[in-house]
Design a protein around this motif. Structure first.
Motif, short mmCIF file in Angstrom:
data_model
loop_
_atom_site.label_atom_id
_atom_site.label_comp_id
_atom_site.label_asym_id
_atom_site.label_seq_id
_atom_site.Cartn_x
_atom_site.Cartn_y
_atom_site.Cartn_z
N ALA A 121 0.84 -1.20 0.00
CA ALA A 121 0.00 0.00 0.00
C ALA A 121 0.87 1.26 0.00
CB ALA A 121 -0.93 0.00 1.21
N ILE A 122 1.94 1.25 0.77
CA ILE A 122 2.85 2.39 0.83
C ILE A 122 3.55 2.57 -0.52
CG2 ILE A 122 4.99 3.25 1.88
CD1 ILE A 122 4.09 1.76 4.46
N ASP A 131 1.05 3.69 -3.27
CA ASP A 131 0.66 5.09 -3.09
C ASP A 131 1.69 6.00 -3.75
OD1 ASP A 131 -0.83 7.34 -1.90
OD2 ASP A 131 0.97 7.54 -0.64
N ARG A 167 1.31 8.39 -7.34
CA ARG A 167 1.63 9.82 -7.45
C ARG A 167 2.59 10.09 -8.60
NH1 ARG A 167 3.66 11.49 -1.97
NH2 ARG A 167 3.76 9.29 -1.49
N ARG A 209 8.83 3.78 4.86
CA ARG A 209 8.46 5.18 4.56
C ARG A 209 9.69 6.08 4.51
NH1 ARG A 209 2.95 6.03 4.69
NH2 ARG A 209 1.76 4.51 5.88
#
Length: 112
Positions: free
Chosen positions: A25-26, A29, A33, A98
């Motif tokens: 998911a990270i 995402d 973008r 992250r």
């Protein structure tokens, strides 16, 4: 009467390394973008014995621009996540996905 107990085997690494759902998911995402900015167009995922690799492409028939790798055996030393450039240089490595992906987010901010 003698009862014997079974000894549980020592937990080992699975046959293949994979990204967990929250890790994907990270990554997706960030990928979304970059796609919205028109910089990335395709990706590939490889689940190997030693590592899971998320490769990012500008065009389908190219070498990957970046590889996001997960190597669980390096978790205690250098960190299990790494961002590797097209030339094979390690742009960032660490234990927090992250934080490692921030090296790519900086490129997105500059591109827009």
């Amino acid at each position: 009467m003698v009862h014997s107990a079974e000894i549980a085997p020592f937990p080992s690494y699975p046959d293949r390394v994979a990204f967990h759902r929250r890790e994907l998911a990270i990554i997706l995402d960030l990928y979304g973008r970059f796609v919205a900015a028109g910089l990335w167009r395709d990706y590939g995922i490889a689940m190997l014995r030693e590592a899971a690799v998320f490769s990012v492409f500008r065009h389908t028939a190219e070498h990957p621009l970046y590889r996001i790798e997960k190597r669980p055996r390096l978790a205690g030393r250098q960190g299990e996540y790494a961002v590797i450039g097209m030339d094979g240089s390690i742009l960032r490595r660490g234990g927090d996905l992250r934080q490692v992906l921030r090296v790519l987010e900086r490129k997105l901010i500059r591109a827009i």
